[in-house]
Scaffold this active site. Structure first.
Site, PDB file in Angstrom:
ATOM      1  N   GLY A  12       1.346  -1.292   0.725  1.00 57.28           N
ATOM      2  CA  GLY A  12       0.450   0.542  -0.472  1.00 57.28           C
ATOM      3  C   GLY A  12       1.124   0.591   0.075  1.00 57.28           C
ATOM      4  N   SER A  13       1.970   1.576  -0.886  1.00 59.54           N
ATOM      5  CA  SER A  13       2.532   2.771  -0.603  1.00 59.54           C
ATOM      6  C   SER A  13       1.497   3.609  -1.461  1.00 59.54           C
ATOM      7  CB  SER A  13       3.949   2.419  -1.476  1.00 59.54           C
ATOM      8  OG  SER A  13       4.335   1.942  -2.268  1.00 59.54           O
ATOM      9  N   ARG A  90      -6.666  -7.741  -7.843  1.00 60.61           N
ATOM     10  CA  ARG A  90      -7.975  -8.173  -8.507  1.00 60.61           C
ATOM     11  C   ARG A  90      -8.191  -7.285  -9.757  1.00 60.61           C
ATOM     12  NH1 ARG A  90     -10.232 -12.700  -6.204  1.00 60.61           N
ATOM     13  NH2 ARG A  90     -12.226 -11.605  -7.181  1.00 60.61           N
ATOM     14  N   ASN A 106      -6.942   3.493 -11.182  1.00 66.77           N
ATOM     15  CA  ASN A 106      -5.529   2.923 -11.824  1.00 66.77           C
ATOM     16  C   ASN A 106      -5.049   3.411 -11.633  1.00 66.77           C
ATOM     17  OD1 ASN A 106      -4.160   0.114 -10.651  1.00 66.77           O
ATOM     18  ND2 ASN A 106      -3.806  -0.287 -12.976  1.00 66.77           N
ATOM     19  N   HIS A 108      -0.130   2.165 -13.804  1.00 67.58           N
ATOM     20  CA  HIS A 108      -0.106   1.179 -14.059  1.00 67.58           C
ATOM     21  C   HIS A 108       1.249   1.319 -13.743  1.00 67.58           C
ATOM     22  CE1 HIS A 108       1.152  -2.102 -15.793  1.00 67.58           C
ATOM     23  NE2 HIS A 108       1.602  -1.971 -16.853  1.00 67.58           N
ATOM     24  N   ASP A 140     -11.547   0.269 -16.894  1.00 66.89           N
ATOM     25  CA  ASP A 140     -12.384  -0.156 -17.720  1.00 66.89           C
ATOM     26  C   ASP A 140     -12.813  -1.571 -17.998  1.00 66.89           C
ATOM     27  OD1 ASP A 140     -11.002  -1.465 -19.176  1.00 66.89           O
ATOM     28  OD2 ASP A 140     -11.620   0.403 -21.154  1.00 66.89           O
ATOM     29  N   ASP A 144      -5.760  -2.527 -17.743  1.00 65.59           N
ATOM     30  CA  ASP A 144      -5.228  -1.686 -17.900  1.00 65.59           C
ATOM     31  C   ASP A 144      -5.222  -0.690 -19.268  1.00 65.59           C
ATOM     32  OD1 ASP A 144      -3.910  -2.314 -15.136  1.00 65.59           O
ATOM     33  OD2 ASP A 144      -2.480  -3.667 -17.138  1.00 65.59           O
TER      34      ASP A 144
END
Length: 199
Positions: A12-13, A90, A106, A108, A140, A144
């Site tokens: 969780g950084s 997930r 998100n 990436h 979506d 990614d």
């Protein structure tokens, strides 16, 4: 003030960087809930140390949509406006994504669309690219894939290995995620096709 929901599976950084920015007043938001699918996620312990609402909703042995429905129920209970995936390992079901259109972010560790999926830093290093970085995007139903909010570039040095490269990308992730959250919360953007304009 908008409510953030953080989903994480590990250390969780990126969550901690977001939480630090919220605590410092750099983000006009509050973290309403932190949820992990792993009971032993260090990020959950960090959230508890920060006296945030931290929930574990185990995914093991559950169908994806069954687990997703439990997570969505918790997010709704805490009146979450924006969901931030911070190392959440997930893939969300199309049903989950449809509940929060353009309200799930998100990050990436690559310049998408290059190197999607796992071990992006290793992929970039092995491919021999000279520049990589990180991407914050809307989520979506595909991995990614959603519209890109912002990217940060990181040069690949001749002295790098995949670990030093990953560490330098992570530094940029910690900056980029809060910048992207601020853009979305302020609403000074529009989406045209795949393009996020403004911010």
């Amino acid at each position: 003030m908008k409510n953030l929901g953080i989903l994480l599976s590990g250390r969780g950084s990126n969550f901690e960087a977001i939480a630090d920015n919220v605590a410092a007043g750099n983000l006009d938001a509050r973290i309403a809930v932190v949820i992990s699918n792993h009971t032993d996620a260090p990020g959950i312990e960090s959230a508890r140390r920060r006296e945030l609402c931290a929930l574990v909703i185990p995914s093991k042995g559950k169908q994806r949509e069954e687990h997703d429905r439990e997570v969505v129920a918790a997010l709704r209970e805490h009146e979450v406006d924006l969901i931030c995936l911070a190392g959440y390992m997930r893939l969300l079901s199309p049903w989950f994504v449809a509940q929060f259109p353009n309200r799930i972010l998100n990050i990436h560790p690559a310049l998408l669309p290059a190197f999607p999926g796992l071990e992006a830093q290793k992929q970039a290093f092995e491919w021999g690219v000279k520049v990589t970085g990180c991407t914050v995007h809307f989520v979506d139903a595909d991995l990614d894939h959603g519209a890109i909010i912002l990217q940060k570039a990181v040069r690949v040095l001749d002295t790098d290995d995949e670990h030093t490269l990953a560490a330098r990308i992570l530094e940029q992730e910690h900056i980029a995620y809060s910048e992207a959250i601020r853009i979305v919360l302020e609403g000074k953007y529009r989406i045209e096709g795949r393009r996020v304009i403004g911010g």
